[in-house]
Scaffold this motif. Structure first.
Motif, PDB file in Angstrom:
ATOM      1  N   SER A  98       4.800   6.732  -2.397  1.00  0.00           N
ATOM      2  CA  SER A  98       5.353   7.456  -3.353  1.00  0.00           C
ATOM      3  C   SER A  98       5.987   6.228  -4.484  1.00  0.00           C
ATOM      4  O   SER A  98       6.118   5.085  -3.939  1.00  0.00           O
ATOM      5  CB  SER A  98       6.656   8.425  -3.135  1.00  0.00           C
ATOM      6  N   SER A  99       6.373   6.865  -5.654  1.00  0.00           N
ATOM      7  CA  SER A  99       6.723   5.781  -6.427  1.00  0.00           C
ATOM      8  C   SER A  99       8.103   5.319  -6.084  1.00  0.00           C
ATOM      9  O   SER A  99       8.347   3.977  -6.421  1.00  0.00           O
ATOM     10  CB  SER A  99       6.943   6.479  -7.869  1.00  0.00           C
ATOM     11  N   VAL A 100       8.964   6.001  -5.540  1.00  0.00           N
ATOM     12  CA  VAL A 100      10.308   5.528  -5.223  1.00  0.00           C
ATOM     13  C   VAL A 100      10.357   4.687  -3.859  1.00  0.00           C
ATOM     14  O   VAL A 100      10.774   3.990  -4.093  1.00  0.00           O
ATOM     15  CB  VAL A 100      11.368   6.860  -4.779  1.00  0.00           C
ATOM     16  N   GLY A 101       9.322   5.162  -3.036  1.00  0.00           N
ATOM     17  CA  GLY A 101       9.127   4.373  -1.774  1.00  0.00           C
ATOM     18  C   GLY A 101       8.515   3.008  -2.245  1.00  0.00           C
ATOM     19  O   GLY A 101       8.805   1.929  -1.578  1.00  0.00           O
ATOM     20  N   GLU A 102       7.712   3.026  -3.107  1.00  0.00           N
ATOM     21  CA  GLU A 102       7.100   1.676  -3.663  1.00  0.00           C
ATOM     22  C   GLU A 102       7.825   0.728  -4.086  1.00  0.00           C
ATOM     23  O   GLU A 102       7.959  -0.613  -3.991  1.00  0.00           O
ATOM     24  CB  GLU A 102       5.814   1.843  -4.532  1.00  0.00           C
ATOM     25  N   LYS A 103       8.940   1.224  -5.075  1.00  0.00           N
ATOM     26  CA  LYS A 103       9.979   0.399  -5.441  1.00  0.00           C
ATOM     27  C   LYS A 103      11.091  -0.135  -4.577  1.00  0.00           C
ATOM     28  O   LYS A 103      11.130  -1.284  -4.570  1.00  0.00           O
ATOM     29  CB  LYS A 103      10.724   1.255  -6.480  1.00  0.00           C
ATOM     30  N   ILE A 104      11.118   0.511  -3.443  1.00  0.00           N
ATOM     31  CA  ILE A 104      12.121   0.043  -2.484  1.00  0.00           C
ATOM     32  C   ILE A 104      11.349  -1.144  -1.634  1.00  0.00           C
ATOM     33  O   ILE A 104      12.012  -2.180  -1.410  1.00  0.00           O
ATOM     34  CB  ILE A 104      12.258   1.254  -1.488  1.00  0.00           C
ATOM     35  N   LYS A 121       5.533  -6.512   0.349  1.00  0.00           N
ATOM     36  CA  LYS A 121       5.661  -4.950   0.400  1.00  0.00           C
ATOM     37  C   LYS A 121       4.427  -4.405   1.295  1.00  0.00           C
ATOM     38  O   LYS A 121       4.708  -3.560   1.920  1.00  0.00           O
ATOM     39  CB  LYS A 121       5.516  -4.365  -0.919  1.00  0.00           C
ATOM     40  N   TYR A 122       3.131  -4.677   1.040  1.00  0.00           N
ATOM     41  CA  TYR A 122       2.212  -4.001   1.728  1.00  0.00           C
ATOM     42  C   TYR A 122       2.163  -4.445   3.199  1.00  0.00           C
ATOM     43  O   TYR A 122       2.032  -3.428   4.117  1.00  0.00           O
ATOM     44  CB  TYR A 122       0.682  -4.680   1.116  1.00  0.00           C
ATOM     45  N   GLY A 123       2.483  -5.615   3.588  1.00  0.00           N
ATOM     46  CA  GLY A 123       2.604  -5.998   4.908  1.00  0.00           C
ATOM     47  C   GLY A 123       3.808  -5.153   5.726  1.00  0.00           C
ATOM     48  O   GLY A 123       3.788  -4.677   6.806  1.00  0.00           O
ATOM     49  N   ILE A 124       4.997  -4.963   4.738  1.00  0.00           N
ATOM     50  CA  ILE A 124       5.965  -4.147   5.322  1.00  0.00           C
ATOM     51  C   ILE A 124       5.647  -2.763   5.941  1.00  0.00           C
ATOM     52  O   ILE A 124       6.073  -2.181   6.690  1.00  0.00           O
ATOM     53  CB  ILE A 124       7.247  -4.482   4.300  1.00  0.00           C
ATOM     54  N   ARG A 125       5.063  -2.164   4.583  1.00  0.00           N
ATOM     55  CA  ARG A 125       4.590  -0.800   4.604  1.00  0.00           C
ATOM     56  C   ARG A 125       3.746  -0.495   5.950  1.00  0.00           C
ATOM     57  O   ARG A 125       3.963   0.333   6.807  1.00  0.00           O
ATOM     58  CB  ARG A 125       3.891  -0.162   3.413  1.00  0.00           C
ATOM     59  N   GLY A 126       2.695  -1.442   6.128  1.00  0.00           N
ATOM     60  CA  GLY A 126       1.615  -1.347   7.238  1.00  0.00           C
ATOM     61  C   GLY A 126       2.522  -1.680   8.585  1.00  0.00           C
ATOM     62  O   GLY A 126       2.073  -0.846   9.487  1.00  0.00           O
ATOM     63  N   ALA A 127       3.438  -2.525   8.701  1.00  0.00           N
ATOM     64  CA  ALA A 127       3.953  -2.791   9.993  1.00  0.00           C
ATOM     65  C   ALA A 127       4.920  -1.527  10.386  1.00  0.00           C
ATOM     66  O   ALA A 127       4.956  -1.361  11.490  1.00  0.00           O
ATOM     67  CB  ALA A 127       4.777  -4.199   9.859  1.00  0.00           C
ATOM     68  N   LEU A 128       5.561  -1.029   9.396  1.00  0.00           N
ATOM     69  CA  LEU A 128       6.445   0.306   9.745  1.00  0.00           C
ATOM     70  C   LEU A 128       5.854   1.224  10.210  1.00  0.00           C
ATOM     71  O   LEU A 128       6.101   1.776  11.139  1.00  0.00           O
ATOM     72  CB  LEU A 128       7.209   0.527   8.300  1.00  0.00           C
TER      73      LEU A 128
END
Length: 546
Positions: A98-104, A121-128
């Protein structure tokens, strides 16, 4: 959301296929963490952390970093590496897309980078997501192991974040300390009262409660929503005061039923409309994949219009359903968080686009999560919106998200009585950056600021058990009991609206700092001040901002 409901939802979404998809993605797990500090570069093998976490052994690689850490802190760090956060991978994936999530993610990615200083950011999202999918679950160690590249930590930014956290804590303590000092000074100038002989506003009234649910449709906006209506069983003499309450982001009217029943028991009609597009259903739809955003940006416009529509609806029903009793020329409006924005907008606050752009442009790291919400308004056409409703007579905003979107210029447009409520443990709309500044910017002579010590923006007792466990695991964090906070809020609500909506001056003593002190229970006190001490509070706020 309960665990059973969550499991059913994940099953319906085909979690198996989702897991299979991620399991075949090519990835190179992080082997090293690099720490940069200016021109200096240090490294640490992830395997060293794994050995320490699982066996308690500190090898030579890790010894360099832990040599100044005492055994007790080392033990806590070891536990933190494997402490599991029971969070759905579906929820993580949906939210961070989401837009909010991407900003975080963007904020975190400026510190937790991939080699070369690229935002991680993309590495963080994938790892999570992958760690949450893994049978071992989402832990710090598993997150590091699932990171798709080597990790680079910018210590300069990391230290800046740590400094910001430290300043935030110090600033919050300074605000609390000054409010306690101002409150004591105001008590010294107020009449000495024996509040034990006064009616106890923390208790329910004696007029009974009737609850209804209205299904509504504003055809001018093609908007359908419902409203919970709390009415007294026995009518008070004269006109019946009306309060309309705006719920917060990802919330629902039922979450505030307690205050609705309480106010109805004192003879009020209390209405809580649903705000589709920024309510609990919106969040559930986002998790399920039916919606991409945490909330729709149009809600900055629709929410105030929902409240005005409720006043219209009450006017239409007044004669037939209420015998013409309702006092609709001066309606009280209250709200929590996003609902606090809603209430202030109806009271006359106007969006200051220049201020909002300035606040959002310079926002890098600040413990004020509400900026993630407020800055979304920049996606709207920047026209001169006017939400003020002349039928609104007083505003009570609890933990309002407001300082950036309105600023001093926008809030100065309010001429109605206003009470701002804040919590000492609120990271979403912290008093340091939100209510304390807003209180000073209000120019209305009838303004009040209350701080509920131990309040953390939401009622933690109503959160998902997994989220409760995470909050309870924070060292040294003890939150106030929800029943105590409800008693504080009830007393403030009734005292404020009796004076400014019901026009009952007999309740004015309940707005004095001395009453807040009387009902306060340590260690979580209730502190209230009025506008006569704005200048004194202003000195502290200026020091914090400098």
């Amino acid at each position: 959301m309960s665990q059973n409901k969550l499991h059913l939802q994940l099953a319906s979404l085909g979690l198996g296929a989702f897991c299979a998809f991620y399991s075949v993605l090519p990835s190179q797990a992080a082997e090293k963490i690099y720490f940069t500090y200016g021109s200096l570069l240090f490294s640490l093998r992830v395997s060293s952390l794994k050995t320490f976490a699982t066996e308690g052994k500190v090898n030579q690689d890790l010894k360099f970093y832990l040599k100044l850490v005492d055994p007790k802190q080392q033990s806590k760090f070891q536990k933190a590496l494997t402490q599991k956060a029971d969070i759905s991978p579906i929820l993580l994936s949906r939210f961070f897309n989401s837009s909010v999530g991407e900003k975080i993610l963007d904020r975190f990615g400026r510190t937790l980078q991939i080699p070369g200083g690229v935002n991680g950011k993309y590495g963080i999202r994938g790892a999570l997501v992958q760690a949450a999918l893994d049978p071992q679950g989402l832990t710090l160690l598993n997150f590091l192991q699932k990171f798709p590249t080597e990790i680079q930590v910018d210590l300069n930014r990391g230290l800046a974040v740590a400094k910001d956290v430290e300043q935030f804590v110090t600033a919050t303590e300074s605000i609390e300390s000054e409010m306690r000092k101002i409150s004591t000074q105001q008590i010294a100038t107020q009449p000495v009262r024996d509040f034990s002989r006064y009616p106890d506003l923390r208790q329910m009234g004696n007029m009974g409660v009737v609850t209804e649910k209205w299904q509504l449709e504003d055809t001018s906006r093609n908007r359908k929503f419902f409203a919970l209506v709390y009415k007294p069983q026995r009518w008070r003499e004269g006109k019946t005061p009306v309060i309309i309450f705006s719920h917060g982001l990802a919330s629902k009217p039922e979450d505030f039923g307690q205050i609705g029943e309480y106010m109805a028991s004192y003879g009020y009609v209390f209405v809580i409309p649903q705000h589709p597009g920024s309510d609990y259903i919106q969040i559930q739809d986002m998790i399920a994949g039916y919606k991409r955003q945490v909330f729709e940006v149009q809600e900055f416009i629709d929410r105030p219009k929902d409240i005005s529509y409720i006043i219209d609806e009450l006017t239409r029903r007044n004669q037939a359903e209420f015998g013409g009793r309702l006092k609709l020329d001066s309606v009280g409006v209250a709200g929590h968080s996003f609902g606090g924005y809603t209430a202030l907008a109806l009271g006359g606050a106007k969006i200051d686009w220049d201020n909002l752009e300035g606040e959002c442009d310079r926002y890098i790291w600040r413990i004020n999560l509400s900026l993630l919400l407020q800055c979304q308004a920049l996606e709207l056409p920047q026209t001169n919106y006017t939400f003020k409703d002349p039928r609104v007579g007083a505003i009570f905003a609890i933990n309002p998200a407001n300082s950036a979107i309105f600023g001093q210029k926008g809030l100065s447009q309010i001429s109605l009585p206003v009470m701002l409520g804040s919590g000492s443990y609120d990271p979403a709309t912290p008093i340091v950056y939100e209510q304390s500044r807003s209180f000073l910017w209000l120019t209305t002579p009838d303004k009040y600021l209350a701080i509920l010590e131990g309040q953390a923006h939401v009622d933690v007792s109503k959160l998902d058990p997994g989220i409760q466990d995470i909050i309870n695991s924070v060292p040294g964090l003890t939150l106030a009991d929800s029943q105590l906070l409800s008693e504080y809020t009830n007393a403030l609500f009734l005292g404020f609206f009796e004076v400014y909506i019901a026009k009952n001056d007999n309740y004015r003593p309940y707005l004095e700092s001395s009453y807040a002190k009387f009902i306060s229970q340590e260690p979580f006190e209730l502190l209230t001040i009025d506008g006569t001490s704005s200048e004194q509070l202003s000195d502290v706020v200026k020091q914090i901002e400098d």
